[in-house]
Design a protein around this motif. Structure first.
Motif, PDB file in Angstrom:
ATOM      1  N   LEU A 158       0.870  -1.210   0.015  1.00  0.00           N
ATOM      2  CA  LEU A 158      -0.126  -0.085   0.144  1.00  0.00           C
ATOM      3  C   LEU A 158       0.902   1.176   0.060  1.00  0.00           C
ATOM      4  CD1 LEU A 158      -2.941   1.226   0.157  1.00  0.00           C
ATOM      5  CD2 LEU A 158      -2.559   1.100   2.650  1.00  0.00           C
ATOM      6  N   ILE A 159       0.646   1.992  -0.925  1.00  0.00           N
ATOM      7  CA  ILE A 159       1.386   3.511  -0.984  1.00  0.00           C
ATOM      8  C   ILE A 159       0.247   4.455  -0.786  1.00  0.00           C
ATOM      9  CG2 ILE A 159       2.753   4.992  -2.268  1.00  0.00           C
ATOM     10  CD1 ILE A 159       3.710   2.794  -3.949  1.00  0.00           C
ATOM     11  N   GLY A 160       0.572   5.336   0.085  1.00  0.00           N
ATOM     12  CA  GLY A 160      -0.560   6.346   0.472  1.00  0.00           C
ATOM     13  C   GLY A 160       0.109   7.720   0.596  1.00  0.00           C
ATOM     14  N   GLY A 161      -0.807   8.682   0.557  1.00  0.00           N
ATOM     15  CA  GLY A 161      -0.391  10.130   0.800  1.00  0.00           C
ATOM     16  C   GLY A 161      -1.646  11.103   0.096  1.00  0.00           C
ATOM     17  N   VAL A 217      -6.299  21.274   7.634  1.00  0.00           N
ATOM     18  CA  VAL A 217      -7.580  22.161   7.911  1.00  0.00           C
ATOM     19  C   VAL A 217      -8.666  21.523   8.548  1.00  0.00           C
ATOM     20  CG1 VAL A 217      -8.801  23.756   6.885  1.00  0.00           C
ATOM     21  CG2 VAL A 217      -6.688  23.711   6.253  1.00  0.00           C
ATOM     22  N   ALA A 218      -9.219  21.924   9.451  1.00  0.00           N
ATOM     23  CA  ALA A 218     -10.662  21.388  10.329  1.00  0.00           C
ATOM     24  C   ALA A 218     -11.512  20.983   9.000  1.00  0.00           C
ATOM     25  CB  ALA A 218     -11.161  22.062  11.235  1.00  0.00           C
ATOM     26  N   ARG A 219     -12.165  19.621   9.258  1.00  0.00           N
ATOM     27  CA  ARG A 219     -13.103  19.439   8.288  1.00  0.00           C
ATOM     28  C   ARG A 219     -14.245  20.117   8.228  1.00  0.00           C
ATOM     29  NH1 ARG A 219     -12.784  12.694   9.430  1.00  0.00           N
ATOM     30  NH2 ARG A 219     -10.613  12.422   8.687  1.00  0.00           N
ATOM     31  N   SER A 220     -14.762  20.568   9.145  1.00  0.00           N
ATOM     32  CA  SER A 220     -15.923  21.641   9.196  1.00  0.00           C
ATOM     33  C   SER A 220     -15.941  22.698   8.411  1.00  0.00           C
ATOM     34  CB  SER A 220     -16.088  22.070  10.549  1.00  0.00           C
ATOM     35  OG  SER A 220     -15.050  22.907  11.076  1.00  0.00           O
ATOM     36  N   ARG A 221     -14.658  23.207   7.713  1.00  0.00           N
ATOM     37  CA  ARG A 221     -14.453  24.338   7.074  1.00  0.00           C
ATOM     38  C   ARG A 221     -14.109  23.679   5.461  1.00  0.00           C
ATOM     39  NH1 ARG A 221     -14.342  28.943   9.353  1.00  0.00           N
ATOM     40  NH2 ARG A 221     -14.358  29.010  11.744  1.00  0.00           N
ATOM     41  N   TRP A 222     -14.112  22.462   5.249  1.00  0.00           N
ATOM     42  CA  TRP A 222     -13.740  22.081   3.867  1.00  0.00           C
ATOM     43  C   TRP A 222     -15.039  21.950   3.026  1.00  0.00           C
ATOM     44  CZ3 TRP A 222      -9.895  17.169   4.673  1.00  0.00           C
ATOM     45  CH2 TRP A 222      -8.915  17.483   5.144  1.00  0.00           C
ATOM     46  N   SER A 223     -14.824  22.095   1.807  1.00  0.00           N
ATOM     47  CA  SER A 223     -15.849  21.931   0.889  1.00  0.00           C
ATOM     48  C   SER A 223     -15.443  21.335  -0.312  1.00  0.00           C
ATOM     49  CB  SER A 223     -16.518  23.464   0.634  1.00  0.00           C
ATOM     50  OG  SER A 223     -15.263  24.040   0.042  1.00  0.00           O
ATOM     51  N   PRO A 224     -16.326  21.029  -1.421  1.00  0.00           N
ATOM     52  CA  PRO A 224     -15.953  20.157  -2.490  1.00  0.00           C
ATOM     53  C   PRO A 224     -14.729  20.379  -3.258  1.00  0.00           C
ATOM     54  CG  PRO A 224     -18.247  20.407  -2.431  1.00  0.00           C
ATOM     55  CD  PRO A 224     -17.854  21.380  -1.255  1.00  0.00           C
ATOM     56  N   SER A 225     -13.887  19.635  -3.497  1.00  0.00           N
ATOM     57  CA  SER A 225     -12.696  19.935  -4.299  1.00  0.00           C
ATOM     58  C   SER A 225     -12.107  18.573  -4.759  1.00  0.00           C
ATOM     59  CB  SER A 225     -11.454  20.632  -3.646  1.00  0.00           C
ATOM     60  OG  SER A 225     -10.389  20.794  -4.268  1.00  0.00           O
ATOM     61  N   ARG A 226     -10.981  18.376  -5.368  1.00  0.00           N
ATOM     62  CA  ARG A 226     -10.321  17.108  -5.813  1.00  0.00           C
ATOM     63  C   ARG A 226      -9.226  16.819  -4.944  1.00  0.00           C
ATOM     64  NH1 ARG A 226      -9.251  16.862 -12.040  1.00  0.00           N
ATOM     65  NH2 ARG A 226      -9.036  14.893 -11.343  1.00  0.00           N
ATOM     66  N   ARG A 227      -8.995  15.391  -4.729  1.00  0.00           N
ATOM     67  CA  ARG A 227      -7.848  15.052  -3.997  1.00  0.00           C
ATOM     68  C   ARG A 227      -7.245  13.772  -4.534  1.00  0.00           C
ATOM     69  NH1 ARG A 227      -7.540  13.689   1.832  1.00  0.00           N
ATOM     70  NH2 ARG A 227      -8.533  15.844   2.103  1.00  0.00           N
ATOM     71  N   SER A 228      -6.070  13.560  -4.538  1.00  0.00           N
ATOM     72  CA  SER A 228      -5.326  12.601  -5.068  1.00  0.00           C
ATOM     73  C   SER A 228      -5.607  11.282  -4.399  1.00  0.00           C
ATOM     74  CB  SER A 228      -3.783  12.760  -4.860  1.00  0.00           C
ATOM     75  OG  SER A 228      -3.583  13.668  -6.018  1.00  0.00           O
ATOM     76  N   ARG A 229      -5.487  10.051  -4.926  1.00  0.00           N
ATOM     77  CA  ARG A 229      -6.014   8.989  -3.897  1.00  0.00           C
ATOM     78  C   ARG A 229      -4.947   7.919  -3.909  1.00  0.00           C
ATOM     79  NH1 ARG A 229     -10.547   7.949  -8.726  1.00  0.00           N
ATOM     80  NH2 ARG A 229      -8.695   8.602  -9.776  1.00  0.00           N
ATOM     81  N   PRO A 230      -4.933   7.054  -3.024  1.00  0.00           N
ATOM     82  CA  PRO A 230      -3.862   6.318  -2.693  1.00  0.00           C
ATOM     83  C   PRO A 230      -4.020   4.899  -3.620  1.00  0.00           C
ATOM     84  CG  PRO A 230      -5.749   5.877  -1.094  1.00  0.00           C
ATOM     85  CD  PRO A 230      -6.051   7.109  -1.645  1.00  0.00           C
ATOM     86  N   CYS A 231      -2.861   4.338  -3.677  1.00  0.00           N
ATOM     87  CA  CYS A 231      -2.932   3.097  -4.802  1.00  0.00           C
ATOM     88  C   CYS A 231      -2.467   1.982  -4.048  1.00  0.00           C
ATOM     89  CB  CYS A 231      -2.101   3.544  -5.861  1.00  0.00           C
ATOM     90  SG  CYS A 231      -0.365   3.599  -5.410  1.00  0.00           S
TER      91      CYS A 231
END
Length: 363
Positions: free
Chosen positions: A113-116, A347-361
């Motif tokens: 598993l490679i994560g980040g 950043v606190a999740r309560s202040r997060w909103s939709p965006s894109r994020r890289s995924r682990p493999c």
């Protein structure tokens, strides 16, 4: 581990080792988990090494050298944040923890598993070659947990909305975001790519970089209390600066360091404590209360409950890093983008909103 096989987890630094170990012992018997790092003494390190070799420890957590740990009946090998510089061995034969981990997984036919928070080109190559595959979360989960990112540029539209954006180091929208987070009772992270006070000077008239007359090293201002400039290479003091090209004695800052930034933010937010964290004095954690945390890349403390906002200053300085990985295409995580994604995750999740994020493999 429930199947009786061993687990090997590799993380970049000691702070990550401590955090993962503290979490692991909440779910696994402490006698079956060991942490390996360079900070341990020879006797303690060898004792834990033997514990892993004899099968007493079923989970081994460590930094790059722990990738060679003799875990008995290895069933899973994990590497977190494989783009971190500390995972590459600087001594011959220069093995990278990711490459060693993948070789062990291939030879032992175990899971890998490679994560980040951002994907490196090497990890993407494993997916493209079908040696590994994506671990994809549901779209709703990705949208709920991804941060809201606002990039400020020098376009005409942005300058019309904020006339001070051209000259100010912190535009008005960044100051408003920081004030909102502080009023909500949360700390604010400010990342500065350079440490010190003013690490580089130049002529205010012709923009020629100020250099030492003895060794041609860059001149800097160590602090407000120092009258003259100091060479960063030989340490020689230059009490009177004069440009070698135009003869002007006026100077300007090329880049502003973390200490100068903390000084400016202390004036911008009176009554709010300002905490600095860098190579000369790192802070491991800060409480979840109003504070401005100024840190250099890699020295950001952990905030209880997360930060209310993260301001990433002087992005051009990271893009100008002397490294082939400084600039990458959007599909690859170059060094600056990996740093930015890591900070967005704090950043606190309560202040997060939709965006894109890289995924682990995973393999």
């Amino acid at each position: 581990m429930n199947s009786g096989r061993g687990v090997l987890a590799i993380v970049p630094d000691q702070r990550d080792v401590d955090a993962l170990y503290a979490t692991a012992i909440l779910h696994v018997d402490q006698e079956r988990v060991v942490a390996l790092s360079a900070g341990l003494g020879p006797a303690q390190r060898y004792r834990r090494w033997l514990c892993a070799l004899r099968g007493g420890a079923r989970m081994v957590i460590g930094t790059r050298s722990a990738v060679f740990a003799p875990v008995a009946d290895l069933g899973l090998v994990m590497v977190w944040d494989d783009g971190d510089d500390t995972l590459a061995e600087p001594r011959a034969p220069y093995p990278h923890a990711r490459e060693v981990a993948m070789l062990r997984a291939h030879q032992l036919r175990c899971a890998a598993l490679i994560g980040g928070y951002a994907r490196t080109a090497e990890a993407q190559a494993l997916v493209r070659s079908r040696w590994a595959h994506d671990l994809v979360a549901a779209r709703s989960v990705v949208r709920a947990r991804s941060p809201r990112v606002v990039a400020l540029d020098d376009s005409g539209h942005e300058q019309e909305r904020d006339p001070a954006a051209r000259t100010a180091r912190l535009p008005s929208v960044a100051l408003r975001t920081a004030r909102t987070a502080l009023q909500a009772g949360l700390p604010v992270l400010v990342q500065v790519p350079r440490r010190g006070y003013v690490p580089a000077l130049a002529c205010a008239r012709c923009r020629t970089v100020a250099r030492c007359r003895r060794c041609t090293g860059p001149l800097s201002l160590p602090g407000r209390e120092v009258a003259g400039a100091v060479c960063r290479w030989c340490g020689r003091e230059e009490p009177a600066l004069r440009c070698v090209r135009c003869g002007s004695d006026a100077v300007r800052a090329v880049v502003v360091g973390a200490r100068r930034t903390a000084e400016e933010l202390g004036k911008a937010f009176p009554g709010i404590s300002v905490i600095t964290s860098g190579g000369d004095g790192m802070v491991s954690a800060v409480p979840g209360e109003p504070a401005v945390v100024v840190a250099t890349p890699g020295a950001e403390p952990v905030a209880a409950g997360g930060y209310g906002a993260a301001l990433l200053l002087d992005g051009w300085a990271l893009l100008g890093r002397q490294d082939l990985r400084a600039r990458r295409t959007p599909c690859d995580a170059g060094w600056p983008r990996r740093r930015w994604c890591d900070r967005a995750a704090t950043v606190a999740r309560s202040r997060w909103s939709p965006s894109r994020r890289s995924r682990p493999c995973s393999r």
